[in-house]
Design a protein around this motif. Structure first.
Motif, PDB file in Angstrom:
ATOM      1  N   ASN A  20       0.854  -1.182   0.000  1.00 48.22           N
ATOM      2  CA  ASN A  20       0.000   0.000   0.000  1.00 48.22           C
ATOM      3  C   ASN A  20       0.897   1.241   0.000  1.00 48.22           C
ATOM      4  O   ASN A  20       0.970   1.975   0.979  1.00 48.22           O
ATOM      5  CB  ASN A  20      -0.913  -0.023   1.227  1.00 48.22           C
ATOM      6  N   ALA A  21       1.596   1.432  -1.116  1.00 49.74           N
ATOM      7  CA  ALA A  21       2.551   2.539  -1.246  1.00 49.74           C
ATOM      8  C   ALA A  21       1.842   3.880  -1.077  1.00 49.74           C
ATOM      9  O   ALA A  21       0.743   4.084  -1.601  1.00 49.74           O
ATOM     10  CB  ALA A  21       3.239   2.481  -2.609  1.00 49.74           C
ATOM     11  N   SER A  22       2.488   4.799  -0.358  1.00 53.67           N
ATOM     12  CA  SER A  22       1.863   6.090  -0.036  1.00 53.67           C
ATOM     13  C   SER A  22       1.537   6.903  -1.280  1.00 53.67           C
ATOM     14  O   SER A  22       0.586   7.680  -1.284  1.00 53.67           O
ATOM     15  CB  SER A  22       2.771   6.895   0.902  1.00 53.67           C
ATOM     16  N   PRO A  25      -2.933   5.418  -5.354  1.00 49.76           N
ATOM     17  CA  PRO A  25      -4.326   5.562  -4.930  1.00 49.76           C
ATOM     18  C   PRO A  25      -4.990   4.212  -4.677  1.00 49.76           C
ATOM     19  O   PRO A  25      -6.202   4.145  -4.493  1.00 49.76           O
ATOM     20  CB  PRO A  25      -4.966   6.252  -6.138  1.00 49.76           C
ATOM     21  N   CYS A  26      -4.184   3.141  -4.696  1.00 49.97           N
ATOM     22  CA  CYS A  26      -4.751   1.799  -4.608  1.00 49.97           C
ATOM     23  C   CYS A  26      -3.726   0.826  -4.021  1.00 49.97           C
ATOM     24  O   CYS A  26      -2.570   1.172  -3.794  1.00 49.97           O
ATOM     25  CB  CYS A  26      -5.162   1.321  -6.001  1.00 49.97           C
ATOM     26  N   TYR A  27      -4.181  -0.391  -3.806  1.00 50.56           N
ATOM     27  CA  TYR A  27      -3.278  -1.447  -3.368  1.00 50.56           C
ATOM     28  C   TYR A  27      -2.476  -1.966  -4.559  1.00 50.56           C
ATOM     29  O   TYR A  27      -2.853  -1.780  -5.722  1.00 50.56           O
ATOM     30  CB  TYR A  27      -4.064  -2.604  -2.751  1.00 50.56           C
ATOM     31  N   SER A  28      -1.378  -2.637  -4.245  1.00 49.69           N
ATOM     32  CA  SER A  28      -0.574  -3.256  -5.287  1.00 49.69           C
ATOM     33  C   SER A  28       0.039  -4.548  -4.757  1.00 49.69           C
ATOM     34  O   SER A  28      -0.081  -4.874  -3.569  1.00 49.69           O
ATOM     35  CB  SER A  28       0.521  -2.299  -5.775  1.00 49.69           C
ATOM     36  N   TRP A  29       0.674  -5.271  -5.640  1.00 49.84           N
ATOM     37  CA  TRP A  29       1.362  -6.513  -5.277  1.00 49.84           C
ATOM     38  C   TRP A  29       2.775  -6.405  -5.823  1.00 49.84           C
ATOM     39  O   TRP A  29       2.960  -6.104  -7.006  1.00 49.84           O
ATOM     40  CB  TRP A  29       0.646  -7.717  -5.882  1.00 49.84           C
ATOM     41  N   ARG A 103      -2.542  -2.202  -8.952  1.00 50.80           N
ATOM     42  CA  ARG A 103      -1.261  -2.175  -9.655  1.00 50.80           C
ATOM     43  C   ARG A 103      -0.476  -3.444  -9.368  1.00 50.80           C
ATOM     44  O   ARG A 103      -0.364  -3.874  -8.220  1.00 50.80           O
ATOM     45  CB  ARG A 103      -0.430  -0.968  -9.228  1.00 50.80           C
ATOM     46  N   TRP A 104       0.058  -4.036 -10.408  1.00 49.58           N
ATOM     47  CA  TRP A 104       1.044  -5.097 -10.238  1.00 49.58           C
ATOM     48  C   TRP A 104       2.422  -4.445 -10.243  1.00 49.58           C
ATOM     49  O   TRP A 104       2.743  -3.658 -11.143  1.00 49.58           O
ATOM     50  CB  TRP A 104       0.963  -6.110 -11.383  1.00 49.58           C
ATOM     51  N   PHE A 105       3.241  -4.754  -9.250  1.00 48.57           N
ATOM     52  CA  PHE A 105       4.652  -4.343  -9.194  1.00 48.57           C
ATOM     53  C   PHE A 105       4.916  -2.857  -8.963  1.00 48.57           C
ATOM     54  O   PHE A 105       5.226  -2.113  -9.893  1.00 48.57           O
ATOM     55  CB  PHE A 105       5.402  -4.770 -10.466  1.00 48.57           C
ATOM     56  N   ASP A 106       4.778  -2.412  -7.725  1.00 48.67           N
ATOM     57  CA  ASP A 106       5.407  -1.142  -7.375  1.00 48.67           C
ATOM     58  C   ASP A 106       6.881  -1.408  -7.086  1.00 48.67           C
ATOM     59  O   ASP A 106       7.673  -0.497  -6.927  1.00 48.67           O
ATOM     60  CB  ASP A 106       4.723  -0.485  -6.168  1.00 48.67           C
ATOM     61  N   SER A 107       7.230  -2.688  -7.052  1.00 48.20           N
ATOM     62  CA  SER A 107       8.613  -3.149  -6.964  1.00 48.20           C
ATOM     63  C   SER A 107       8.672  -4.508  -7.644  1.00 48.20           C
ATOM     64  O   SER A 107       7.749  -5.312  -7.527  1.00 48.20           O
ATOM     65  CB  SER A 107       9.041  -3.286  -5.497  1.00 48.20           C
TER      66      SER A 107
END
Length: 221
Positions: A20-22, A25-29, A103-107
Protein backbone atom coordinates in the motif's frame (compact mmCIF):
# COMPACT_ATOMS: atom_id res chain seq x y z
CA UNK A 1 -19.53 -8.23 2.74
CA UNK A 2 -16.44 -9.30 4.67
CA UNK A 3 -14.44 -6.57 6.37
CA UNK A 4 -11.39 -5.07 4.69
CA UNK A 5 -9.28 -6.37 7.58
CA UNK A 6 -10.35 -9.93 6.77
CA UNK A 7 -9.77 -9.31 3.06
CA UNK A 8 -6.19 -8.20 3.72
CA UNK A 9 -5.67 -11.17 6.03
CA UNK A 10 -6.76 -13.50 3.23
CA UNK A 11 -4.43 -11.68 0.85
CA UNK A 12 -1.52 -12.32 3.20
CA UNK A 13 -2.23 -16.04 3.48
CA UNK A 14 -2.95 -16.68 -0.20
CA UNK A 15 -1.01 -13.98 -2.06
CA UNK A 16 1.79 -13.25 0.39
CA UNK A 17 0.14 -9.91 1.18
CA UNK A 18 -0.51 -6.64 -0.62
CA UNK A 19 1.49 -3.43 -0.58
CA UNK A 20 0.00 0.00 0.00
CA UNK A 21 2.55 2.54 -1.25
CA UNK A 22 1.86 6.09 -0.04
CA UNK A 23 2.06 7.51 -3.58
CA UNK A 24 -0.53 5.15 -5.00
CA UNK A 25 -4.33 5.56 -4.93
CA UNK A 26 -4.75 1.80 -4.61
CA UNK A 27 -3.28 -1.45 -3.37
CA UNK A 28 -0.57 -3.26 -5.29
CA UNK A 29 1.36 -6.51 -5.28
CA UNK A 30 5.15 -6.38 -5.37
CA UNK A 31 8.25 -8.54 -5.16
CA UNK A 32 11.92 -7.72 -4.71
CA UNK A 33 13.53 -5.56 -7.39
CA UNK A 34 16.68 -7.62 -6.84
CA UNK A 35 14.86 -10.48 -8.60
CA UNK A 36 14.34 -8.47 -11.81
CA UNK A 37 15.85 -10.14 -14.88
CA UNK A 38 16.00 -7.28 -17.38
CA UNK A 39 16.05 -4.65 -14.63
CA UNK A 40 19.06 -6.34 -13.08
CA UNK A 41 20.99 -5.93 -16.31
CA UNK A 42 19.83 -2.36 -16.84
CA UNK A 43 20.80 -1.40 -13.28
CA UNK A 44 24.44 -1.84 -14.28
CA UNK A 45 24.14 0.55 -17.23
CA UNK A 46 24.70 4.25 -16.55
CA UNK A 47 21.76 6.34 -17.71
CA UNK A 48 19.27 3.49 -17.78
CA UNK A 49 15.87 3.77 -16.12
CA UNK A 50 16.99 1.15 -13.57
CA UNK A 51 20.37 2.70 -12.73
CA UNK A 52 18.88 4.57 -9.76
CA UNK A 53 16.13 2.09 -8.89
CA UNK A 54 13.97 3.43 -6.04
CA UNK A 55 12.97 -0.12 -5.09
CA UNK A 56 16.56 -1.02 -4.16
CA UNK A 57 16.93 1.60 -1.47
CA UNK A 58 15.17 3.41 1.36
CA UNK A 59 12.24 1.61 3.02
CA UNK A 60 12.42 -1.23 0.48
CA UNK A 61 15.53 -2.38 2.37
CA UNK A 62 13.85 -2.51 5.78
CA UNK A 63 13.89 -6.10 7.10
CA UNK A 64 10.09 -6.38 7.33
CA UNK A 65 9.66 -4.99 3.81
CA UNK A 66 12.29 -7.32 2.37
CA UNK A 67 10.61 -10.26 4.08
CA UNK A 68 7.21 -9.29 2.66
CA UNK A 69 8.60 -8.98 -0.88
CA UNK A 70 10.22 -12.39 -0.64
CA UNK A 71 7.08 -13.93 0.90
CA UNK A 72 4.90 -12.76 -2.01
CA UNK A 73 7.10 -14.35 -4.66
CA UNK A 74 7.51 -17.59 -2.73
CA UNK A 75 3.73 -17.76 -2.18
CA UNK A 76 3.16 -17.39 -5.92
CA UNK A 77 5.86 -19.92 -6.82
CA UNK A 78 4.64 -22.52 -4.35
CA UNK A 79 1.09 -22.68 -5.76
CA UNK A 80 0.19 -20.25 -8.52
CA UNK A 81 -3.30 -21.75 -8.93
CA UNK A 82 -4.10 -21.07 -5.28
CA UNK A 83 -2.59 -17.60 -5.74
CA UNK A 84 -4.86 -16.87 -8.73
CA UNK A 85 -8.02 -18.05 -7.02
CA UNK A 86 -7.20 -16.16 -3.82
CA UNK A 87 -6.41 -13.02 -5.81
CA UNK A 88 -9.81 -13.18 -7.53
CA UNK A 89 -11.58 -13.40 -4.16
CA UNK A 90 -9.46 -10.68 -2.56
CA UNK A 91 -9.65 -8.21 -5.44
CA UNK A 92 -13.38 -8.73 -5.97
CA UNK A 93 -13.88 -8.00 -2.26
CA UNK A 94 -11.71 -4.88 -2.47
CA UNK A 95 -13.79 -3.66 -5.42
CA UNK A 96 -16.90 -4.05 -3.27
CA UNK A 97 -15.16 -1.92 -0.64
CA UNK A 98 -14.82 0.89 -3.18
CA UNK A 99 -11.46 0.17 -4.82
CA UNK A 100 -11.36 0.90 -8.55
CA UNK A 101 -7.74 0.25 -9.54
CA UNK A 102 -4.95 -2.18 -8.78
CA UNK A 103 -1.26 -2.18 -9.66
CA UNK A 104 1.04 -5.10 -10.24
CA UNK A 105 4.65 -4.34 -9.19
CA UNK A 106 5.41 -1.14 -7.37
CA UNK A 107 8.61 -3.15 -6.96
CA UNK A 108 9.89 -6.06 -9.03
CA UNK A 109 8.75 -7.41 -12.38
CA UNK A 110 7.42 -10.42 -14.26
CA UNK A 111 9.32 -13.65 -13.68
CA UNK A 112 7.77 -15.57 -16.60
CA UNK A 113 5.14 -15.42 -19.35
CA UNK A 114 3.09 -17.78 -17.17
CA UNK A 115 2.89 -15.07 -14.52
CA UNK A 116 1.53 -12.67 -17.14
CA UNK A 117 -1.04 -15.27 -18.14
CA UNK A 118 -2.04 -15.60 -14.48
CA UNK A 119 -2.49 -11.83 -14.17
CA UNK A 120 -4.69 -11.87 -17.29
CA UNK A 121 -6.78 -14.64 -15.73
CA UNK A 122 -7.28 -12.52 -12.61
CA UNK A 123 -8.21 -9.42 -14.62
CA UNK A 124 -10.86 -11.37 -16.55
CA UNK A 125 -12.35 -12.67 -13.31
CA UNK A 126 -12.39 -9.23 -11.67
CA UNK A 127 -13.75 -6.88 -14.38
CA UNK A 128 -14.72 -4.35 -11.69
CA UNK A 129 -11.09 -3.28 -11.33
CA UNK A 130 -8.68 -1.60 -13.73
CA UNK A 131 -5.23 -3.22 -13.62
CA UNK A 132 -1.90 -1.61 -14.45
CA UNK A 133 1.17 -3.73 -15.12
CA UNK A 134 4.44 -1.80 -15.65
CA UNK A 135 7.17 -4.07 -16.98
CA UNK A 136 10.57 -4.16 -18.66
CA UNK A 137 10.25 -7.84 -19.54
CA UNK A 138 9.55 -7.47 -23.25
CA UNK A 139 10.58 -11.07 -23.87
CA UNK A 140 7.93 -12.48 -21.56
CA UNK A 141 5.27 -10.25 -23.13
CA UNK A 142 6.23 -11.41 -26.62
CA UNK A 143 6.22 -15.05 -25.46
CA UNK A 144 2.75 -14.57 -23.99
CA UNK A 145 1.41 -12.97 -27.18
CA UNK A 146 2.65 -15.90 -29.25
CA UNK A 147 0.29 -18.21 -27.35
CA UNK A 148 -2.69 -16.37 -28.81
CA UNK A 149 -4.16 -15.68 -25.38
CA UNK A 150 -5.97 -12.37 -25.16
CA UNK A 151 -5.14 -9.44 -22.89
CA UNK A 152 -8.34 -8.36 -21.12
CA UNK A 153 -9.57 -4.82 -21.71
CA UNK A 154 -9.19 -3.90 -18.01
CA UNK A 155 -5.45 -4.65 -17.98
CA UNK A 156 -2.98 -2.01 -19.18
CA UNK A 157 0.50 -3.38 -19.86
CA UNK A 158 2.96 -0.48 -19.84
CA UNK A 159 6.36 -1.37 -21.27
CA UNK A 160 9.27 0.81 -20.23
CA UNK A 161 11.82 2.32 -22.59
CA UNK A 162 15.27 1.38 -21.23
CA UNK A 163 17.15 4.67 -21.18
CA UNK A 164 16.46 7.95 -19.38
CA UNK A 165 15.62 10.74 -21.83
CA UNK A 166 15.17 8.42 -24.79
CA UNK A 167 12.17 7.07 -26.67
CA UNK A 168 14.22 4.43 -28.47
CA UNK A 169 12.82 0.97 -27.82
CA UNK A 170 12.07 -2.15 -29.85
CA UNK A 171 8.82 -2.57 -27.95
CA UNK A 172 7.25 0.15 -30.08
CA UNK A 173 6.67 -2.65 -32.59
CA UNK A 174 4.36 -4.51 -30.16
CA UNK A 175 1.04 -3.36 -31.56
CA UNK A 176 -1.79 -4.24 -29.20
CA UNK A 177 -4.59 -2.02 -27.82
CA UNK A 178 -3.74 -3.00 -24.23
CA UNK A 179 0.01 -2.46 -24.54
CA UNK A 180 1.53 1.01 -24.31
CA UNK A 181 4.79 2.68 -23.34
CA UNK A 182 6.36 4.64 -20.50
CA UNK A 183 9.49 6.78 -20.47
CA UNK A 184 11.62 8.75 -18.05
CA UNK A 185 12.29 12.45 -18.73
CA UNK A 186 11.04 12.39 -22.32
CA UNK A 187 9.19 15.29 -23.96
CA UNK A 188 6.63 15.14 -26.73
CA UNK A 189 3.21 16.45 -27.69
CA UNK A 190 1.88 12.88 -27.75
CA UNK A 191 3.14 12.10 -24.22
CA UNK A 192 1.32 12.57 -20.93
CA UNK A 193 3.65 13.87 -18.23
CA UNK A 194 3.17 12.36 -14.78
CA UNK A 195 2.09 15.18 -12.41
CA UNK A 196 3.18 13.46 -9.18
CA UNK A 197 6.25 15.65 -8.65
CA UNK A 198 4.04 18.74 -8.57
CA UNK A 199 1.50 17.30 -6.15
CA UNK A 200 3.43 15.93 -3.20
CA UNK A 201 4.75 12.86 -5.05
CA UNK A 202 1.26 11.36 -5.16
CA UNK A 203 -1.07 10.29 -7.94
CA UNK A 204 -3.91 12.36 -6.56
CA UNK A 205 -6.84 12.10 -8.95
CA UNK A 206 -4.63 11.14 -11.93
CA UNK A 207 -5.20 7.65 -13.38
CA UNK A 208 -3.21 8.00 -16.62
CA UNK A 209 -1.10 4.92 -15.88
CA UNK A 210 -4.18 2.70 -16.18
CA UNK A 211 -5.01 4.09 -19.64
CA UNK A 212 -3.46 2.07 -22.49
CA UNK A 213 -4.22 4.88 -24.93
CA UNK A 214 -1.62 7.13 -23.30
CA UNK A 215 2.17 7.22 -23.42
CA UNK A 216 3.41 8.42 -20.02
CA UNK A 217 6.71 10.06 -19.09
CA UNK A 218 7.88 10.11 -15.47
CA UNK A 219 10.41 12.39 -13.84
CA UNK A 220 13.71 10.81 -12.85
CA UNK A 221 13.70 9.86 -9.16
Amino acid sequence: MITKTKVLSLARSGMGGLSNASKMPCYSWSISAFACKTGGKLSKIKGSVCSKCYAKKSNYLWPNTKAALERRLSTYNEDNLRFKLTACIVLSALAKHGEEEFRWFDSGDLTSSTMLSDFCFIARKVPELKFWLPTKEEGYVREFLRTGEDIPSNLCIRLSAPMIGSRKSSVLHLKHPQITMSYVDVEGDDIFHCPAKTQGNKCGTCRACWDPKLYVSYKET
